[in-house]
Motif scaffolding. Structure first.
Motif, mmCIF file in Angstrom:
data_model
loop_
_atom_site.group_PDB
_atom_site.id
_atom_site.type_symbol
_atom_site.label_atom_id
_atom_site.label_comp_id
_atom_site.label_asym_id
_atom_site.label_seq_id
_atom_site.Cartn_x
_atom_site.Cartn_y
_atom_site.Cartn_z
ATOM 1 N N SER A 117 -18.566 -30.060 19.746
ATOM 2 C CA SER A 117 -19.301 -29.345 20.792
ATOM 3 C C SER A 117 -18.411 -28.988 21.972
ATOM 4 O O SER A 117 -18.647 -27.995 22.664
ATOM 5 N N PRO A 121 -16.590 -23.801 21.213
ATOM 6 C CA PRO A 121 -16.727 -22.596 22.046
ATOM 7 C C PRO A 121 -15.394 -22.083 22.572
ATOM 8 O O PRO A 121 -15.147 -20.859 22.579
ATOM 9 N N ASP A 173 -25.804 -16.950 7.986
ATOM 10 C CA ASP A 173 -26.147 -16.475 9.325
ATOM 11 C C ASP A 173 -27.554 -16.908 9.712
ATOM 12 O O ASP A 173 -27.797 -17.361 10.841
ATOM 13 N N GLY A 177 -26.876 -19.711 12.517
ATOM 14 C CA GLY A 177 -26.931 -18.994 13.794
ATOM 15 C C GLY A 177 -27.855 -19.649 14.815
ATOM 16 O O GLY A 177 -27.424 -19.988 15.935
ATOM 17 N N PRO A 178 -29.125 -19.866 14.488
ATOM 18 C CA PRO A 178 -30.027 -20.498 15.460
ATOM 19 C C PRO A 178 -29.595 -21.914 15.839
ATOM 20 O O PRO A 178 -29.747 -22.333 16.998
ATOM 21 N N TYR A 180 -26.493 -23.150 15.866
ATOM 22 C CA TYR A 180 -25.334 -23.071 16.746
ATOM 23 C C TYR A 180 -25.768 -22.671 18.159
ATOM 24 O O TYR A 180 -25.306 -23.251 19.147
ATOM 25 N N TRP A 181 -26.651 -21.694 18.245
ATOM 26 C CA TRP A 181 -27.120 -21.239 19.559
ATOM 27 C C TRP A 181 -27.768 -22.386 20.330
ATOM 28 O O TRP A 181 -27.486 -22.597 21.509
ATOM 29 N N ARG A 182 -28.615 -23.143 19.651
ATOM 30 C CA ARG A 182 -29.349 -24.215 20.321
ATOM 31 C C ARG A 182 -28.449 -25.378 20.717
ATOM 32 O O ARG A 182 -28.509 -25.875 21.844
ATOM 33 N N GLN A 183 -27.584 -25.812 19.799
ATOM 34 C CA GLN A 183 -26.823 -27.030 20.045
ATOM 35 C C GLN A 183 -25.518 -26.808 20.795
ATOM 36 O O GLN A 183 -25.088 -27.700 21.539
ATOM 37 N N VAL A 185 -24.418 -23.460 22.370
ATOM 38 C CA VAL A 185 -24.482 -22.516 23.487
ATOM 39 C C VAL A 185 -25.461 -23.002 24.553
ATOM 40 O O VAL A 185 -25.101 -23.196 25.721
ATOM 41 N N VAL A 186 -26.715 -23.204 24.171
ATOM 42 C CA VAL A 186 -27.741 -23.636 25.127
ATOM 43 C C VAL A 186 -27.667 -25.133 25.385
ATOM 44 O O VAL A 186 -28.038 -25.617 26.450
ATOM 45 N N ARG A 187 -27.180 -25.887 24.400
ATOM 46 C CA ARG A 187 -27.038 -27.337 24.479
ATOM 47 C C ARG A 187 -28.386 -28.029 24.682
ATOM 48 O O ARG A 187 -28.528 -28.946 25.485
#
Length: 212
Positions: A117, A121, A173, A177-178, A180-183, A185-187
């Motif tokens: 994590s 990024p 994807d 995708g979802p 990765y976005w949640r964990q 990017v948005v954390r």
């Protein structure tokens, strides 16, 4: 032919020396360096991390680091590779939903790891600037996931759950995708039941063309 007793004796053959340098890499030193990388990432991040800082934290010289990895990127990719899915068996639950759900569980575990994590990024930012880094990141992070997705799709086709020709990349994807976005990017935390619902959505998306 006689030998002159006054002549000096022939030199004895030199004893073979044990290999040194890059040929001998102490495992305890390697592990100390890896631990130092984790601490450096948590403290300063990938962009500000340096070989000098890693060596100082590990209590070794820079040479010890460079014997093992030629740059901080290669060092971090090696570390992240330890948490990638490459080498894991393809899920074999007997259903498309079960296999997708198992894949999501594995990936959620990987993305929760503090090393992954913290560094993924930053690596993706670096990859956007440098094709060599992009290739290295793709090999370390994506190839194992793609192999698992291809195996899941192949098994689903053989069971008749999916038609021939479903794109494994699209499946990956939809699934990752979802997550990765949640964990990453948005954390946000992954609430109870989230992976179950996401697996159902992925299966619905993959089977939509068949039912239309």
């Amino acid at each position: 032919m006689t030998t002159d007793p006054a002549a000096p004796a022939a030199p004895a053959p030199a004893a073979r020396r044990a290999p040194a340098g890059a040929a001998v890499l102490r495992e305890d030193v390697t592990e100390a360096i890896r631990a130092a990388v984790v601490e450096e990432l948590a403290t300063v991040g990938f962009a500000r991390m340096s070989i000098e800082g890693i060596a100082r934290r590990a209590g070794v010289g820079k040479t010890a680091v460079y014997r093992r990895w030629k740059s901080k990127l290669h060092l971090v990719l090696d570390l992240v590779g330890a948490f990638a899915v490459d080498g894991l068996p393809v899920p074999a639950t007997g259903t498309l939903y079960g296999d997708v759900r198992a894949l999501l569980e594995v990936m959620s575990h990987v993305l929760r790891h503090p090393v992954a994590s913290a560094v993924i990024p930053d690596l993706l930012v670096e990859a956007a600037r440098n094709p060599e880094i992009a290739d290295a990141v793709r090999g370390a992070l994506l190839e194992g996931q793609r192999r698992m997705a291809e195996g899941i799709i192949s098994e689903a086709v053989s069971r008749g759950e999916l038609p021939v020709g479903v794109d494994a990349g699209r499946a990956l994807d939809l699934a990752i995708g979802p997550l990765y976005w949640r964990q990453v990017v948005v954390r946000d935390e992954v609430p109870a039941g989230y992976l179950d619902g996401l697996a159902r959505s992925v299966v619905a998306g993959l089977t939509a063309d068949r039912s239309s």
